[in-house]
Design an enzyme around this catalytic site. Structure first.
Site, PDB file in Angstrom:
ATOM      1  N   HIS A 100       9.261   7.166  12.631  1.00 66.15           N
ATOM      2  CA  HIS A 100       8.604   5.875  12.384  1.00 66.15           C
ATOM      3  C   HIS A 100       8.126   5.245  13.692  1.00 66.15           C
ATOM      4  O   HIS A 100       7.080   4.601  13.729  1.00 66.15           O
ATOM      5  CB  HIS A 100       9.560   4.922  11.650  1.00 66.15           C
ATOM      6  CG  HIS A 100       9.459   5.026  10.162  1.00 66.15           C
ATOM      7  ND1 HIS A 100       8.506   4.361   9.441  1.00 66.15           N
ATOM      8  CD2 HIS A 100      10.183   5.733   9.262  1.00 66.15           C
ATOM      9  CE1 HIS A 100       8.640   4.632   8.166  1.00 66.15           C
ATOM     10  NE2 HIS A 100       9.663   5.472   8.018  1.00 66.15           N
ATOM     11  N   GLU A 119       1.380   2.453   4.919  1.00 65.39           N
ATOM     12  CA  GLU A 119       2.664   2.759   5.551  1.00 65.39           C
ATOM     13  C   GLU A 119       2.545   4.019   6.391  1.00 65.39           C
ATOM     14  O   GLU A 119       2.241   5.104   5.866  1.00 65.39           O
ATOM     15  CB  GLU A 119       3.770   2.939   4.512  1.00 65.39           C
ATOM     16  CG  GLU A 119       5.116   3.276   5.131  1.00 65.39           C
ATOM     17  CD  GLU A 119       6.208   3.516   4.120  1.00 65.39           C
ATOM     18  OE1 GLU A 119       7.325   3.911   4.527  1.00 65.39           O
ATOM     19  OE2 GLU A 119       5.954   3.318   2.917  1.00 65.39           O
ATOM     20  N   LYS A 131       6.467  -2.507 -17.279  1.00 64.94           N
ATOM     21  CA  LYS A 131       6.478  -3.130 -15.951  1.00 64.94           C
ATOM     22  C   LYS A 131       7.785  -3.861 -15.644  1.00 64.94           C
ATOM     23  O   LYS A 131       7.795  -4.849 -14.922  1.00 64.94           O
ATOM     24  CB  LYS A 131       5.277  -4.070 -15.795  1.00 64.94           C
ATOM     25  CG  LYS A 131       3.948  -3.365 -15.986  1.00 64.94           C
ATOM     26  CD  LYS A 131       2.768  -4.313 -16.002  1.00 64.94           C
ATOM     27  CE  LYS A 131       1.495  -3.550 -16.305  1.00 64.94           C
ATOM     28  NZ  LYS A 131       0.318  -4.429 -16.439  1.00 64.94           N
ATOM     29  N   ASP A 146      -2.447   1.591 -12.973  1.00 68.96           N
ATOM     30  CA  ASP A 146      -1.932   0.236 -12.875  1.00 68.96           C
ATOM     31  C   ASP A 146      -0.761   0.232 -11.893  1.00 68.96           C
ATOM     32  O   ASP A 146       0.311   0.740 -12.205  1.00 68.96           O
ATOM     33  CB  ASP A 146      -1.464  -0.246 -14.255  1.00 68.96           C
ATOM     34  CG  ASP A 146      -1.100  -1.721 -14.268  1.00 68.96           C
ATOM     35  OD1 ASP A 146      -0.855  -2.275 -13.176  1.00 68.96           O
ATOM     36  OD2 ASP A 146      -1.061  -2.322 -15.359  1.00 68.96           O
TER      37      ASP A 146
END
Length: 571
Positions: A555, A249, A381, A457
């Site tokens: 951006h 990104e 998660k 993770d």
């Protein structure tokens, strides 16, 4: 397989070397006498005994599970059944075959010549096997082979065709070949031929496939490249850190770096680790609610904690039980175990300790039926209020006081504008959306980028990025107090992906590689502090860009390619 070819007289014709002799696939020599009726009867009897023993043992174990009886206790009848099972197996397949299974050498002990011989035997034997979908497998025409950088050898070509045909399982290539790089290349080529899709652009070389065998990723066909940028220095608790972030990104690294600059120019940030405990919550079932409540009271009684902790702690050098909280749903009981795990993230460690406790409880509660080692009351998660309230992993708070001049000159906004925007966006806006742990601007962005770079993770960003961002004017409204509260940062510096070369290098850059030699758990806690400090920097910069109206402009500058895309596509 050698299916007990026992004859009254020895076979005179010697067997040729380098041949596999399968039952039903090799006719006996002309000099050999025919099989006797007694031999057929013995073989048939062994088959009957084998399946009878299997059926009996399965029915017995099913009954034990249903009644809650311990599985490790073996009755005399079960011992006889096991002996019959082993005996019939040895009789039917032959002692030589059984010994070959037990004494089979590891691939590391084979020479290159021996490996080539085994491959030749595998391919020849596999060519006679009948595939699932058709009786014959036509070799793939050479013109349909997708171009790759590696030209397969004749031996690899045969193995590739066998994998495509299904006669050699793709997952077994590493164990059969003893070469992880070669296995990945063969699997990759077989995949391209089977799907008709090219994997050109997905790198194959330049990666240590041996390092992931059996622990990080199965059936690899390459690896994905993710650029790693650095931000900093992040001045945190009197020290400076250069933080690696793996992301695709645009503006993320640049924005976080600007936040680090603002923090450093204002004197730095401070952090506190409030809690450190990984959780696992099994679910068990009883016949009645009363029995479930009995176990709940037993586990939560202080008088029983020491005994339970001793059982739990015996599974690991670093895992130490901290507490147990229970919840009942009907006759089902959920037990949330929390324990310290040293420098490991600790999921496997706490699971082993929980299994030990369950085995211990089964003696006093034989009617307890274990439904699952994880009952989602952990919760891993998934967004869950229990992690937001109770915490999971490391619970960290990080703060900084930004000087008014820094807010105006570096962040291009004002203290008043930031405070007002934080209330409207991070607090009120998130409440309007019914957010759970999402009272922040983009904590997940920074946290996930650091997770990927350091071998954590990535899926645990769900609960790890729970964050409450607070902003308040201080010193008569001249300066800005900013803080982030993150109750469930789940990180480790040993185990899992942290041992891979690239991820290990990023941990080394932060000074937290491996286990702490002085204080177990110190490195993983420091990594959690760095994550929180980096999130603080990211929150400061993004909120400032929003307050100043610079978000879209930045951006367009950093997150848009200036290349002539039609020209690139045509080339």
């Amino acid at each position: 397989m050698d299916v007990r070819r026992r004859h009254a007289e020895p076979v005179e014709a010697p067997m040729k070397p380098n041949k596999l002799h399968h039952a039903g696939k090799m006719a006996p020599p002309a000099e050999a006498p025919p099989a006797t009726a007694a031999l057929h009867l013995a073989n048939a009897s062994s088959v009957v005994v084998f399946f009878s023993a299997v059926y009996y043992l399965l029915s017995r174990w099913r009954e034990k599970i249903r009644t809650g009886a311990p599985l490790h206790f073996v009755a005399p009848s079960e011992m006889v059944a096991i002996a019959s099972l082993v005996g019939s197996f040895v009789w039917f397949f032959g002692l030589d075959f059984v010994q070959s299974l037990i004494l089979r050498p590891s691939p590391e002990m084979w020479s290159d010549d021996e490996i080539e011989k085994v491959e030749e035997v595998i391919v020849k034997d596999s060519s006679a096997a009948v595939p699932l979908k058709s009786k014959t497998v036509e070799p793939i025409p050479q013109e349909k082979v997708i171009e790759t950088n590696d030209i397969p050898s004749a031996e690899d070509e045969e193995i590739i065709n066998s994998v495509v045909a299904g006669t050699i399982p793709s997952y077994s290539l590493e164990s059969k070949l003893g070469d992880c790089r070669r296995a990945a290349g063969i699997r990759r080529e077989a995949l391209q031929r089977a799907t008709g899709r090219s994997l050109e652009g997905l790198p194959l070389d330049g990666f240590d496939y041996q390092s992931i065998l059996g622990q990080c990723c199965e059936m690899p066909v390459g690896y994905v490249q993710i650029p790693v940028g650095i931000v900093g220095p992040l001045k945190l608790d009197g020290k400076e850190y250069t933080v690696p972030m793996a992301t695709t990104e645009g503006t993320l690294v640049a924005s976080t770096n600007r936040g680090c600059k603002a923090i450093a120019m204002s004197g730095g940030a401070t952090s506190v680790v409030l809690r450190d405990g990984m959780t696992r919550a099994p679910v068990v079932r009883f016949g009645t609610v009363t029995r479930a409540a009995d176990l709940k009271f037993f586990l939560e009684s202080p008088a029983n904690f020491e005994a339970i902790a001793a059982i739990f702690n015996s599974s690991s050098r670093f895992g130490r039980l901290q507490g147990i909280k229970c919840a009942i749903a009907g006759k089902n009981l959920y037990m949330r175990f929390s324990c310290s795990t040293g420098d490991a993230m600790g999921m496997n460690m706490v699971s082993k300790g929980v299994q030990n406790v369950l085995d211990f409880l089964q003696k006093d509660f034989p009617d307890m039926e274990v439904m699952g080692i994880s009952g989602n009351f952990c919760s891993d998660k998934k967004p869950a209020a229990v992690n937001w309230i109770e915490g999971r992993g490391k619970s960290v708070v990080c703060e900084a006081i930004l000087k008014g001049d820094v807010v105006r000159k570096v962040l291009k906004t004002s203290v008043e504008a930031l405070v007002e925007l934080n209330v409207l966006k991070n607090l009120t806006g998130s409440a309007m959306a019914g957010a759970l742990g999402g009272f922040n601007a983009h904590a997940s962005n920074i946290l996930t980028a650091i997770y990927i770079a350091t071998g954590q993770d990535p899926a645990q960003n769900v609960e790890s990025s729970h964050c409450l961002t607070m902003m308040e004017a201080v010193n008569d409204g001249q300066d800005l107090h900013v803080s982030v509260s993150m109750p469930s940062i789940e990180v480790g510096t040993v185990g899992g992906g942290t041992q891979l070369a690239s991820q290990s290098a990023c941990l080394n850059l932060l000074g937290v590689k491996g286990a702490s030699k002085d204080t177990p758990g110190a490195n993983s806690r420091q990594l959690a502090r760095i994550v929180a400090g980096s999130v603080l920097a990211g929150e400061i910069s993004l909120m400032s860009a929003l307050a100043a109206g610079h978000l879209v402009k930045s951006h367009m500058k950093y997150n848009r390619s200036s290349k002539d895309m039609p020209k690139v596509a045509s080339s």
